[in-house]
Design a protein around this motif. Structure first.
Motif, PDB file in Angstrom:
ATOM      1  N   ALA A   1       0.833  -1.203   0.000  1.00  0.00           N
ATOM      2  CA  ALA A   1       0.000   0.000   0.000  1.00  0.00           C
ATOM      3  C   ALA A   1       0.869   1.254   0.000  1.00  0.00           C
ATOM      4  CB  ALA A   1      -0.940  -0.011   1.194  1.00  0.00           C
ATOM      5  N   PHE A   2       1.943   1.254   0.782  1.00  0.00           N
ATOM      6  CA  PHE A   2       2.846   2.403   0.820  1.00  0.00           C
ATOM      7  C   PHE A   2       3.482   2.629  -0.557  1.00  0.00           C
ATOM      8  CE2 PHE A   2       4.237   3.908   5.271  1.00  0.00           C
ATOM      9  CZ  PHE A   2       2.935   3.854   5.739  1.00  0.00           C
ATOM     10  N   LYS A   3       3.885   1.537  -1.204  1.00  0.00           N
ATOM     11  CA  LYS A   3       4.504   1.660  -2.524  1.00  0.00           C
ATOM     12  C   LYS A   3       3.524   2.243  -3.531  1.00  0.00           C
ATOM     13  CE  LYS A   3       7.042  -1.009  -6.004  1.00  0.00           C
ATOM     14  NZ  LYS A   3       7.560  -2.358  -6.374  1.00  0.00           N
ATOM     15  N   LYS A   4       2.278   1.760  -3.492  1.00  0.00           N
ATOM     16  CA  LYS A   4       1.260   2.252  -4.412  1.00  0.00           C
ATOM     17  C   LYS A   4       0.970   3.737  -4.191  1.00  0.00           C
ATOM     18  CE  LYS A   4      -3.487   1.355  -5.971  1.00  0.00           C
ATOM     19  NZ  LYS A   4      -4.708   0.515  -5.780  1.00  0.00           N
TER      20      LYS A   4
ATOM     21  N   LEU B   1      -0.863   9.106   5.814  1.00  0.00           N
ATOM     22  CA  LEU B   1      -2.293   8.818   5.730  1.00  0.00           C
ATOM     23  C   LEU B   1      -2.947   9.645   4.619  1.00  0.00           C
ATOM     24  CD1 LEU B   1      -3.159   8.676   9.556  1.00  0.00           C
ATOM     25  CD2 LEU B   1      -3.004   6.738   7.988  1.00  0.00           C
ATOM     26  N   ASP B   2      -2.517  10.893   4.470  1.00  0.00           N
ATOM     27  CA  ASP B   2      -3.047  11.745   3.394  1.00  0.00           C
ATOM     28  C   ASP B   2      -2.703  11.169   2.026  1.00  0.00           C
ATOM     29  OD1 ASP B   2      -4.276  13.672   5.008  1.00  0.00           O
ATOM     30  OD2 ASP B   2      -2.436  14.855   5.202  1.00  0.00           O
ATOM     31  N   LYS B   3      -1.478  10.679   1.863  1.00  0.00           N
ATOM     32  CA  LYS B   3      -1.064  10.099   0.585  1.00  0.00           C
ATOM     33  C   LYS B   3      -1.849   8.808   0.280  1.00  0.00           C
ATOM     34  CE  LYS B   3       3.630  11.954   0.207  1.00  0.00           C
ATOM     35  NZ  LYS B   3       5.077  11.621   0.049  1.00  0.00           N
TER      36      LYS B   3
ATOM     37  N   GLY C   1      -6.499   6.371  -3.126  1.00  0.00           N
ATOM     38  CA  GLY C   1      -7.689   5.527  -3.135  1.00  0.00           C
ATOM     39  C   GLY C   1      -7.589   4.300  -2.244  1.00  0.00           C
ATOM     40  N   ILE C   2      -6.658   4.315  -1.314  1.00  0.00           N
ATOM     41  CA  ILE C   2      -6.471   3.222  -0.354  1.00  0.00           C
ATOM     42  C   ILE C   2      -7.034   3.653   0.990  1.00  0.00           C
ATOM     43  CG2 ILE C   2      -4.729   1.821   0.849  1.00  0.00           C
ATOM     44  CD1 ILE C   2      -2.878   2.389  -1.592  1.00  0.00           C
TER      45      ILE C   2
ATOM     46  N   ALA D   1      -5.893  -1.616   2.850  1.00  0.00           N
ATOM     47  CA  ALA D   1      -5.635  -0.489   3.758  1.00  0.00           C
ATOM     48  C   ALA D   1      -4.136  -0.334   3.963  1.00  0.00           C
ATOM     49  CB  ALA D   1      -6.341  -0.705   5.090  1.00  0.00           C
ATOM     50  N   GLY D   2      -3.738   0.853   4.390  1.00  0.00           N
ATOM     51  CA  GLY D   2      -2.319   1.139   4.531  1.00  0.00           C
ATOM     52  C   GLY D   2      -1.754   1.013   5.921  1.00  0.00           C
TER      53      GLY D   2
END
Length: 410
Positions: free
Chosen positions: A150-153, A170-172, A177-178, A259-260
Motif C-alpha cells: 500500500a505504501f509503494k502504491k 495517511l493523506d497520501k 484511493g487506499i 488499507a495502509g
C-alpha cells in the motif's frame, strides 16, 4: 480358554492408556484465543504442557469479556477451571480480594520475578506481597503497522518517523484511493488509538500524569487538548465499514493491501504470520515515534482458581512452571506476535518486529503500563465511554476534556 485370555489381554492393553491419562495432571484452561494466530499460539502452550506430562483440556470462549465472565461465574459457582487467561491488568483484583485464587509464590521465588519482571507487570500480579498470576508474554498496545504494498502504491518511500509524518502518509494513502487507517469501531480499539496519541504526542510524563496519577491539571492542559485533537483527527482516515469491525478483520485489510496503516497491539503479527507474510518484506512495524517514546506494556497471564485438591494443585503447579519457561514463552510469542516476559529468551529466534520490542524492553525508562494497569475496570470503562462518544459524535475537545476529568476524578 486361550481365546478368553487373548480377549482379557487386549482389554488390559486398551485400558492402560486410559488409566495413564487419568493419572496425569489434568488442566482445564479457559481462554479467548480463537483467531487464527491466537489459536496457533495457544497450541504451543498446550503441547508444552503435554510434553511435561500433563493432559490439557481446552475451553476456548470467543471474546475477552465473555471469557472472563464465564471464568468468574464458574469460580463463584463452585466449578472453577484449573486455570484461566486474563490480561495483565486489574481485571482479576476482585477475585484476589475475595481469596478465590491460589498464589504462585514458589514459581516467582524460583524464577526471581522481583528482579527480572518489568515493574508495571509486578504491580498488577503481586498483591499484598503474593504473586497471583503467571505472566506468559508482553504485548505492546500501540504499534503502528503498515502495508509495504500500500505504501509503494501511494508513493510513500520513507517510513514515518514522527506523528506529523504519519498523518502525511495517511493523506497520501487517501489520495491513492487506499483506506488510510484500518480500524474496528469498538470502544477498546478506540482506546488504543487514544493511547497511541497520548504516548506519542503527549510523551511519557503526560501519559503517566493522566492515566496513573489522574492529575486534573494535566487533563485540563493545552498539551492534553492537542492529544485529543490528534486522536479525533484519525477518524477522517477510516472507512465507512469501520463500526463494529473486529481487530483481525482490520488486519486482514492490511494483509490484502486494501488499507495502509493499523494502530494496534502486536498480537496482529499472529495474523500476518498465519497469512505467511513476513516483517520487513510484506509489512512494517513502528514501536513508537522517537527514541524515548513509551513502550505500553500489557500481556496475558494465567490465574489459578482456589483449590485444596492435591491433584488440581499438582496440575496448576505443572502448568505454572511450563508457562514460566523461556522456551514456552518464545514459541507462544512467535505465533501470537508478542515477546516473552523472560528477557533471557533468545532474540535470534524472534522476527524483526519482536526483536525491536525485546531491544526496547532492555531500557526500563521506557516501560509504561497500559490504561488497564493504572485504572480500575470501572475507571477504564468510564474513560472508554467518553472516548467512544467523542469519536462518534460532534463532541468538542473541551467537552471531552471535562468528561475525562470527571471519569478519572477520585
Amino acid at each position: 480358554m486361550y481365546h478368553l485370555s487373548k480377549l482379557a489381554l487386549a482389554a488390559a492393553m486398551l485400558a492402560a492408556p486410559a488409566a495413564h491419562a487419568q493419572s496425569r495432571p489434568t488442566a482445564e484452561v479457559i481462554h479467548w484465543w480463537t483467531s487464527g494466530g491466537e489459536s496457533a499460539a495457544v497450541k504451543q502452550v498446550a503441547q508444552a504442557y503435554r510434553n511435561a506430562g500433563g493432559a490439557w483440556i481446552d475451553t476456548a470462549i470467543a471474546g475477552g469479556d465473555q471469557s472472563r465472565a464465564v471464568t468468574i461465574n464458574r469460580i463463584v459457582g463452585g466449578n472453577p477451571p484449573t486455570a484461566a487467561q486474563f490480561n495483565t491488568s486489574k481485571q482479576f483484583l476482585d477475585v484476589i480480594e475475595q481469596d478465590m485464587l491460589n498464589n504462585v509464590d514458589d514459581i516467582a521465588r524460583k524464577e526471581g520475578w522481583d528482579k527480572v519482571l518489568p515493574e508495571p507487570i509486578i504491580k498488577v500480579i503481586k498483591v499484598d506481597g503474593h504473586y497471583y498470576a503467571v505472566p506468559l508474554n508482553i504485548h505492546m498496545q500501540a504499534w503502528t503497522w503498515y502495508s509495504k504494498a500500500a505504501f509503494k502504491k501511494a508513493g510513500i518511500a520513507k517510513e514515518p518517523a514522527t506523528v506529523g509524518e504519519l498523518f502525511a502518509a495517511l493523506d497520501k494513502l487517501k489520495a491513492a484511493g487506499i483506506v488510510p487507517l484500518a480500524h474496528g469501531g469498538q470502544s477498546w480499539q478506540e482506546t488504543i488509538l487514544f493511547s497511541a496519541m497520548l504516548s506519542n504526542v503527549g510523551g511519557k510524563d503526560l501519559y503517566l500524569r493522566v492515566l496513573r496519577d489522574r492529575d486534573q491539571r494535566a487533563i485540563g492542559s493545552d498539551a492534553f487538548r492537542k492529544v485529543l485533537a490528534a486522536f479525533k483527527r484519525l477518524q477522517a482516515y477510516v472507512d465507512p465499514g469501520s463500526p463494529g469491525r473486529n481487530w483481525n478483520d482490520a488486519t486482514a485489510m492490511l494483509i490484502s493491501g486494501k488499507a495502509g496503516v493499523q494502530i494496534m497491539g502486536d498480537w496482529v503479527k499472529g495474523e500476518f504470520t498465519a497469512a505467511r507474510q513476513n516483517a520487513g518484506q510484506h509489512y512494517g512495524c513502528i514501536a513508537g515515534f522517537g527514541p524515548a517514546s513509551p513502550y505500553l506494556i500489557q500481556g496475558d497471564v494465567f490465574v489459578f482458581p482456589k483449590s485444596s485438591n492435591p491433584k488440581v494443585i499438582q496440575a496448576q503447579k505443572l502448568l505454572a512452571s511450563v508457562v514460566a519457561a523461556p522456551a514456552t514463552q518464545l514459541s507462544f510469542s512467535q505465533y501470537k506476535g508478542s515477546i516473552p516476559v523472560r528477557m533471557d529468551a533468545d532474540p535470534g529466534k524472534a522476527d524483526a518486529c519482536a526483536q525491536k520490542g525485546m531491544a526496547i524492553m532492555k531500557d526500563r525508562s521506557r516501560h509504561v503500563g497500559v490504561s488497564e494497569i493504572y485504572l480500575t475496570p470501572d475507571q477504564n470503562g468510564a474513560l472508554q465511554d467518553v472516548l467512544t462518544a467523542y469519536w462518534n459524535s460532534g463532541m468538542t475537545v473541551e467537552q471531552a476534556q471535562k468528561r475525562i476529568a470527571s471519569a478519572l476524578r477520585d
